[in-house]
Design an enzyme around this catalytic site. Sequence first.
Site, PDB file in Angstrom:
ATOM      1  N   ASP A 204       1.043  -0.892  -0.156  1.00 40.81           N
ATOM      2  CA  ASP A 204       0.327   0.280  -0.140  1.00 40.81           C
ATOM      3  C   ASP A 204       1.044   1.037   0.084  1.00 40.81           C
ATOM      4  O   ASP A 204       1.420   1.852   0.957  1.00 40.81           O
ATOM      5  CB  ASP A 204      -0.923  -0.005   1.057  1.00 40.81           C
ATOM      6  CG  ASP A 204      -1.459   1.270   0.812  1.00 40.81           C
ATOM      7  OD1 ASP A 204      -3.185   1.332   0.591  1.00 40.81           O
ATOM      8  OD2 ASP A 204      -1.859   2.017   2.267  1.00 40.81           O
ATOM      9  N   GLU A 246       1.444  -0.624  -4.782  1.00 37.75           N
ATOM     10  CA  GLU A 246       0.265   0.400  -5.130  1.00 37.75           C
ATOM     11  C   GLU A 246       0.706   2.093  -4.790  1.00 37.75           C
ATOM     12  O   GLU A 246       1.031   2.372  -4.127  1.00 37.75           O
ATOM     13  CB  GLU A 246      -0.598   0.708  -4.360  1.00 37.75           C
ATOM     14  CG  GLU A 246      -1.733   1.396  -4.864  1.00 37.75           C
ATOM     15  CD  GLU A 246      -2.055   2.019  -3.312  1.00 37.75           C
ATOM     16  OE1 GLU A 246      -4.011   2.624  -3.449  1.00 37.75           O
ATOM     17  OE2 GLU A 246      -1.644   2.269  -2.298  1.00 37.75           O
TER      18      GLU A 246
HETATM   19  C1  GLC Z   1      -4.518   3.180  -0.314  1.00 36.56           C
HETATM   20  C2  GLC Z   1      -5.851   2.613  -0.380  1.00 36.56           C
HETATM   21  C3  GLC Z   1      -7.091   3.206   0.416  1.00 36.56           C
HETATM   22  C4  GLC Z   1      -6.233   3.753   1.809  1.00 36.56           C
HETATM   23  C5  GLC Z   1      -5.101   4.557   2.272  1.00 36.56           C
HETATM   24  C6  GLC Z   1      -4.616   4.504   3.099  1.00 36.56           C
HETATM   25  O1  GLC Z   1      -4.429   4.250  -1.039  1.00 36.56           O
HETATM   26  O2  GLC Z   1      -6.353   1.642  -1.496  1.00 36.56           O
HETATM   27  O3  GLC Z   1      -7.882   2.353   0.159  1.00 36.56           O
HETATM   28  O4  GLC Z   1      -7.114   4.894   2.149  1.00 36.56           O
HETATM   29  O5  GLC Z   1      -3.874   3.458   0.657  1.00 36.56           O
HETATM   30  O6  GLC Z   1      -4.059   3.203   3.309  1.00 36.56           O
END
Ligand code: GLC
Length: 556
Positions: A204, A246
């Site tokens: 993440d 991500e």
């Molecule tokens: C990522 C997740 C999202 C979350 C963010 C903070 O973007 O996909 O759902 O709110 O991280 O952890």
Amino acid sequence: MPNVKPPWWEGCVIYQLMPRSFHDADGNGIGDLAGITQKLPYLEWLGVDAIWLTPIYPSPLRDGGYDITDFTSVHPDLGDLRDVRLLLEQAHIHGMRVILDLVLNHTSVLHPWFQRALWAPKGTSERDFYVWRDDDQGYADAPVLFRHFEASNWEWNEVAGQFYLHRFLRHQPDLNYANPAVQEEMLKVVDFWLDMGADGFRLDAVPFLFEAEGSRCEGLPETHAFLRRLRARVESSGRDVLLLAEAIQPVDESAPYLANDELHAAFDFGLTAHLFAAVANGRSDALRDCLTHAQEMVPGCRWALPLRNHDELWLGDGHLVPDEVVETILNGFPGAREHWLNWGINRRLAPLLNGDARPNTLLHALIYSLPGLPCLYYGDELGMGDWPGLRDRDPNRTPMAWSRAPNGGFSSAPDPLLVLPPITSPGFDYRVVNVEVQQQLSGSLLNWHHRMLTSRRLLPALRYGDMVMIESGHPSVLCYARSCQERSDGEENLPAMTVIVAANLSGTGASTRLDLSPWQGHRMRETLWGCEFAPASPEWFAYLHAYGFFWWLVGE
Ligand code: GLC
């Protein structure tokens, strides 16, 4: 013939699910790990290769579980570590892998590390688990990411008598990776889940691990160095594990995470936006350029390709894709503007497409045939709807519709106890849109996905082949060839193969000439129904229905 066992994740199809909303085995109204385990035969039948679970850890759930209080145990609503072990074991028996969400950047304010930091004297390693300052003026060039909720990246804490950094919500303080003890703790978290048998991690928010004055605090060299350390640690386990990044950035900025043996794969959210824009304006040119560019940046099958996920459909503030692309999407999908939240459109796929199955299947036919790791969001295989009006991103996170039974077969609990309401809106009611009904209807969207994924398994060119664009001569038709060499994966010999894909992005039929001169005279067989077309030629004629597509297998 090359004889190398490819990594398991190469070209794998990932099914993303929210554990709390998938299936409730113990009848308390909240989905759980045992519920997922019960549904593994369904996922195996559907034909996916891996399951990605959004965070399963203890959390006050103020950000869907991305606010964690303990990285090495399980939220009691979902089960316990034995349930994780069982899920992993059973998934492997059913031929699937399991990817866990790993939130490296921040914790919850309720994490014991943060509570300890509040009381620890300034300058100690305990305090320095997080990023503190006496004023809120640091890292002024780092944008506020959740600017719809937060005005600053800093929050005052009375106990500590200092401000702490939070790139996301104020209850999600950023860990301080400049502290070696933080790095060590997070590497131990990785070891823990690898020992448990996890097959991969969706990492993440990777760009934000380190900070530096005068920068946007994104993708700094120190962040890359830590990710390489993480990769080395994973390698030292001797296991074949996927590290999927991500980073909500254009490919030029996310490509460095895939360089120099850093991470294996990264989401291409820019491509997601371009796919929607192409369907909105019926044009293939910008999509073709975007695909070509992603392959120039990182060739092969290392881009993860989602249509939708548990967040809003990210379009961004002009950084991810140009403003015209955002406008095209907002003008192309009626009602999209009203559903804008944070950085994008807060809708599930099927309602965004106004329930029209044709662009829905076209978009999936594209992600299933482009180089990369296609990602299918739970419920989208049914064309499940959403519940506008629920808080934050909850409209897209409602319970999976399994059957016509009460609560869509998701849970036997009385409905006030349900984690979120099942969909009963017109056109998407769970009594009609559910797994049980769609499995029985041969023409259903669900059976279509099953057939597509089954075909894809038999077409290694789609899994790991290269991609060459083909001139189509029609502005709405995108055409490309995926070709792979013969190879052995240690167990079976996979043949050399070429598959040619054509997709009509517009809502009107398109006849076109395709330049198939490299395959002149070869047989052209449509893969889903086996229908034989005329042999390939330099001006090969094809007709595609509105939003129609073909996958042709090129023969001798
Ligand atoms: C990522 C997740 C999202 C979350 C963010 C903070 O973007 O996909 O759902 O709110 O991280 O952890």
